[in-house]
Design a protein around this motif. Structure first.
Motif, PDB file in Angstrom:
ATOM      1  N   ALA A  90       0.837  -1.194   0.000  1.00 36.53           N
ATOM      2  CA  ALA A  90       0.000   0.000   0.000  1.00 36.53           C
ATOM      3  C   ALA A  90       0.872   1.245   0.000  1.00 36.53           C
ATOM      4  N   MET A  91       0.969   1.873  -1.147  1.00 40.36           N
ATOM      5  CA  MET A  91       1.685   3.140  -1.284  1.00 40.36           C
ATOM      6  C   MET A  91       0.744   4.272  -1.687  1.00 40.36           C
ATOM      7  N   THR A  92      -0.134   4.010  -2.661  1.00 40.91           N
ATOM      8  CA  THR A  92      -0.934   5.057  -3.287  1.00 40.91           C
ATOM      9  C   THR A  92      -1.974   5.634  -2.328  1.00 40.91           C
ATOM     10  N   GLU A  93      -2.112   6.957  -2.400  1.00 35.94           N
ATOM     11  CA  GLU A  93      -3.123   7.679  -1.638  1.00 35.94           C
ATOM     12  C   GLU A  93      -3.879   8.597  -2.594  1.00 35.94           C
ATOM     13  N   PRO A  94      -4.994   9.174  -2.159  1.00 35.67           N
ATOM     14  CA  PRO A  94      -5.730  10.076  -3.055  1.00 35.67           C
ATOM     15  C   PRO A  94      -4.870  11.202  -3.627  1.00 35.67           C
ATOM     16  N   ASP A  95      -3.888  11.679  -2.855  1.00 37.94           N
ATOM     17  CA  ASP A  95      -3.034  12.782  -3.315  1.00 37.94           C
ATOM     18  C   ASP A  95      -1.587  12.367  -3.518  1.00 37.94           C
ATOM     19  N   ALA A  96      -1.330  11.068  -3.557  1.00 38.46           N
ATOM     20  CA  ALA A  96       0.057  10.605  -3.720  1.00 38.46           C
ATOM     21  C   ALA A  96       0.063   9.304  -4.512  1.00 38.46           C
ATOM     22  N   GLY A  97       0.536   9.407  -5.755  1.00 34.49           N
ATOM     23  CA  GLY A  97       0.688   8.217  -6.577  1.00 34.49           C
ATOM     24  C   GLY A  97       2.161   7.990  -6.854  1.00 34.49           C
ATOM     25  N   SER A  98       2.609   8.380  -8.052  1.00 37.74           N
ATOM     26  CA  SER A  98       4.024   8.257  -8.369  1.00 37.74           C
ATOM     27  C   SER A  98       4.882   9.190  -7.516  1.00 37.74           C
ATOM     28  N   ASP A  99       4.297  10.305  -7.069  1.00 36.18           N
ATOM     29  CA  ASP A  99       5.013  11.253  -6.214  1.00 36.18           C
ATOM     30  C   ASP A  99       4.809  10.860  -4.755  1.00 36.18           C
ATOM     31  N   LEU A 100       5.682  10.003  -4.250  1.00 37.99           N
ATOM     32  CA  LEU A 100       5.522   9.504  -2.887  1.00 37.99           C
ATOM     33  C   LEU A 100       5.730  10.588  -1.840  1.00 37.99           C
ATOM     34  N   ALA A 101       6.391  11.679  -2.215  1.00 44.88           N
ATOM     35  CA  ALA A 101       6.602  12.764  -1.259  1.00 44.88           C
ATOM     36  C   ALA A 101       5.281  13.394  -0.823  1.00 44.88           C
ATOM     37  N   GLY A 102       4.222  13.197  -1.637  1.00 41.12           N
ATOM     38  CA  GLY A 102       2.912  13.736  -1.276  1.00 41.12           C
ATOM     39  C   GLY A 102       2.138  12.869  -0.305  1.00 41.12           C
ATOM     40  N   MET A 103       2.726  11.811   0.167  1.00 45.11           N
ATOM     41  CA  MET A 103       2.067  10.882   1.089  1.00 45.11           C
ATOM     42  C   MET A 103       1.688  11.574   2.396  1.00 45.11           C
ATOM     43  N   ARG A 104       0.512  11.239   2.922  1.00 47.48           N
ATOM     44  CA  ARG A 104       0.047  11.837   4.177  1.00 47.48           C
ATOM     45  C   ARG A 104      -0.047  10.827   5.315  1.00 47.48           C
ATOM     46  N   THR A 105      -0.022   9.558   5.010  1.00 44.20           N
ATOM     47  CA  THR A 105      -0.062   8.538   6.055  1.00 44.20           C
ATOM     48  C   THR A 105       1.202   8.657   6.911  1.00 44.20           C
ATOM     49  N   THR A 106       1.021   8.650   8.229  1.00 44.15           N
ATOM     50  CA  THR A 106       2.144   8.836   9.141  1.00 44.15           C
ATOM     51  C   THR A 106       2.142   7.761  10.215  1.00 44.15           C
ATOM     52  N   ALA A 107       3.300   7.597  10.845  1.00 50.09           N
ATOM     53  CA  ALA A 107       3.426   6.695  11.989  1.00 50.09           C
ATOM     54  C   ALA A 107       4.321   7.360  13.027  1.00 50.09           C
ATOM     55  N   VAL A 108       3.934   7.229  14.290  1.00 51.30           N
ATOM     56  CA  VAL A 108       4.674   7.833  15.401  1.00 51.30           C
ATOM     57  C   VAL A 108       5.219   6.716  16.280  1.00 51.30           C
ATOM     58  N   GLU A 109       6.489   6.827  16.627  1.00 54.81           N
ATOM     59  CA  GLU A 109       7.149   5.794  17.420  1.00 54.81           C
ATOM     60  C   GLU A 109       6.887   5.964  18.906  1.00 54.81           C
ATOM     61  N   HIS A 110       6.627   4.836  19.560  1.00 53.18           N
ATOM     62  CA  HIS A 110       6.514   4.774  21.021  1.00 53.18           C
ATOM     63  C   HIS A 110       7.544   3.761  21.533  1.00 53.18           C
ATOM     64  N   ASP A 111       7.497   3.444  22.808  1.00 52.88           N
ATOM     65  CA  ASP A 111       8.534   2.596  23.402  1.00 52.88           C
ATOM     66  C   ASP A 111       8.681   1.257  22.685  1.00 52.88           C
ATOM     67  N   ASP A 112       7.589   0.528  22.544  1.00 49.08           N
ATOM     68  CA  ASP A 112       7.668  -0.821  21.974  1.00 49.08           C
ATOM     69  C   ASP A 112       6.774  -1.001  20.755  1.00 49.08           C
ATOM     70  N   HIS A 113       6.274   0.099  20.210  1.00 48.50           N
ATOM     71  CA  HIS A 113       5.382  -0.007  19.051  1.00 48.50           C
ATOM     72  C   HIS A 113       5.338   1.325  18.309  1.00 48.50           C
ATOM     73  N   TRP A 114       4.665   1.308  17.154  1.00 50.11           N
ATOM     74  CA  TRP A 114       4.371   2.511  16.386  1.00 50.11           C
ATOM     75  C   TRP A 114       2.854   2.659  16.300  1.00 50.11           C
ATOM     76  N   VAL A 115       2.388   3.888  16.117  1.00 52.86           N
ATOM     77  CA  VAL A 115       0.966   4.132  15.900  1.00 52.86           C
ATOM     78  C   VAL A 115       0.795   4.713  14.499  1.00 52.86           C
ATOM     79  N   LEU A 116       0.034   4.002  13.685  1.00 52.21           N
ATOM     80  CA  LEU A 116      -0.131   4.312  12.254  1.00 52.21           C
ATOM     81  C   LEU A 116      -1.479   4.967  12.011  1.00 52.21           C
ATOM     82  N   ASN A 117      -1.472   6.064  11.258  1.00 53.38           N
ATOM     83  CA  ASN A 117      -2.708   6.757  10.887  1.00 53.38           C
ATOM     84  C   ASN A 117      -2.647   7.193   9.428  1.00 53.38           C
TER      85      ASN A 117
END
Length: 391
Positions: A125-152
């Protein structure tokens, strides 16, 4: 022309796989197109007979033979059997190698054997509504915690999106400082906050499930991070040449089928008292297309050899993707035109060849993006004139 460079073992593999398709896949394709999704049983049947993932080591259930020509056989025969909307190769050869190239042994042991058996279907899963070939436009993020990440975030147009048990999700992990700081997370079916949207309706490839995916505070254990955090963009770029080679093999095989379907029709169809094939316009159009197909086949086979030798460049893969995807559309378009009104009817295979083909110059990098990649190379200061090259 010289024969194509397949070994006797690969020819036997082709014959066996062709029989498998005829017995296990082809009879179900129409019902799968009606439901908008290939049954999981297709992956399981292929896995049980050794036709799903050939390249993994025997320790993981594969043959341990990384010769791309085995996958070339699978791709060609799948397309020629009109089963191209079964995305087995996306699972087996596009996504699967991420585990061996960048994953650790625990991840390989956990996922590869089930993937080889067809029990764990994979997607990326790479493609987003505003990010196809231009991956720099990706908006999906993940934040690191002690033993896991939280993905949104969310993704769209994800192939195998409904069937997938394991999705390799690209997300930005330092969006404020570096738009290319990405990490790939392995999101498993059933993880809290991971939801699937619609199985999207499409112009063609009706049996191929294409979905929206949503990630709402999905807790990803660090054991499900692929490779090193922050290196996801590099990993994705490393896989692009193979992805485009996979595409080129399939596009060209579908184009070859369109030509063969048209060949049969123009020799049988009578116009003004003689076969359509006896008219000069038909002869010229078919001759032009036959020449383009044969030239493209030679180039694609050369790209396969280069890939096996570890020498396929991103630029050469882009050339193969550009030429074959456009040729798939042209061959199907010619076929529809030569079929006349019959070509517009779904009861004739050429109709579906046309609607299925139209996506090829778009996904895995549009033709326009391929031209940008090629032009940056051929118009660079490093360009070498033809008569000064070493051959």
């Amino acid at each position: 022309m010289l024969p194509r460079a397949f070994t006797e073992e690969q020819q036997m593999f082709r014959d066996a796989y062709r029989k498998f398709l005829a017995a296990e896949i082809v009879p179900h394709m129409e019902s799968w197109r009606d439901q908008g999704r290939v049954d999981r049983s297709a992956f399981e049947a292929a896995g049980a007979q050794g036709f799903l993932m050939v390249w993994p080591d025997e320790a993981y259930g594969g043959m341990g033979d990384d010769d791309f020509r085995f996958e070339q056989v699978i791709i060609e025969e799948t397309a020629y059997a009109r089963c191209g909307d079964w995305y087995n190769t996306l699972h087996s050869r596009l996504v699967g190698p991420y585990l061996t190239r960048f994953g650790n042994e625990e991840q390989r042991q956990r996922f590869l054997p089930k993937a080889v058996r067809g029990e764990c279907i994979m997607a990326i899963a790479m493609t987003e509504p505003d990010a196809g070939s231009d991956l720099a436009g990706m908006r999906t993020t993940a934040v690191e915690h002690d033993d896991h990440w939280v993905l949104n975030g969310s993704k769209t147009y994800i192939s195998n999106g409904i069937n997938a048990d394991l999705v390799f999700v690209a997300a930005k992990t330092d969006p404020e400082n570096n738009p290319h700081h990405m990490t790939i997370f392995m999101v498993e079916r059933g993880m809290g906050g991971f939801e699937r949207g619609r199985n999207l309706k499409k112009m063609g490839l009706k049996a191929q499930d294409t979905a929206e995916l949503f990630f709402n505070d999905v807790k990803i254990p660090k054991a499900n991070v692929l490779g090193e955090a922050g290196r996801g963009f590099i990993y994705l770029m490393e896989g692009l040449a193979e992805e485009r080679l996979i595409g080129a093999v399939g596009y060209l095989a579908a184009a070859q089928l369109s030509w063969d379907l048209t060949y049969d029709y123009v020799r049988q169809r009578k116009v003004f008292g003689k076969a359509l094939a006896a008219h000069q316009n038909t002869q010229f159009k078919m001759a032009e297309m036959r020449t383009e197909l044969d030239l493209a086949q030679s180039y694609v086979d050369q790209c396969v050899a280069a890939f096996n030798a570890g020498q396929l460049s991103a630029v050469d893969a882009a050339k193969a993707k550009l030429v074959t995807s456009e040729l798939q559309v042209s061959a199907a378009d010619l076929g529809v035109q030569m079929h006349g009104g019959a070509g517009y009817m779904d009861e004739y295979p050429i109709s579906r060849q046309f609607t299925d083909a139209r996506i090829s110059p778009i996904y895995a990098g549009t033709s326009e993006v391929m031209k940008i990649i090629i032009s940056r190379d051929c118009l660079s200061d490093d360009y070498v004139p033809f008569n000064t090259r070493n051959f």
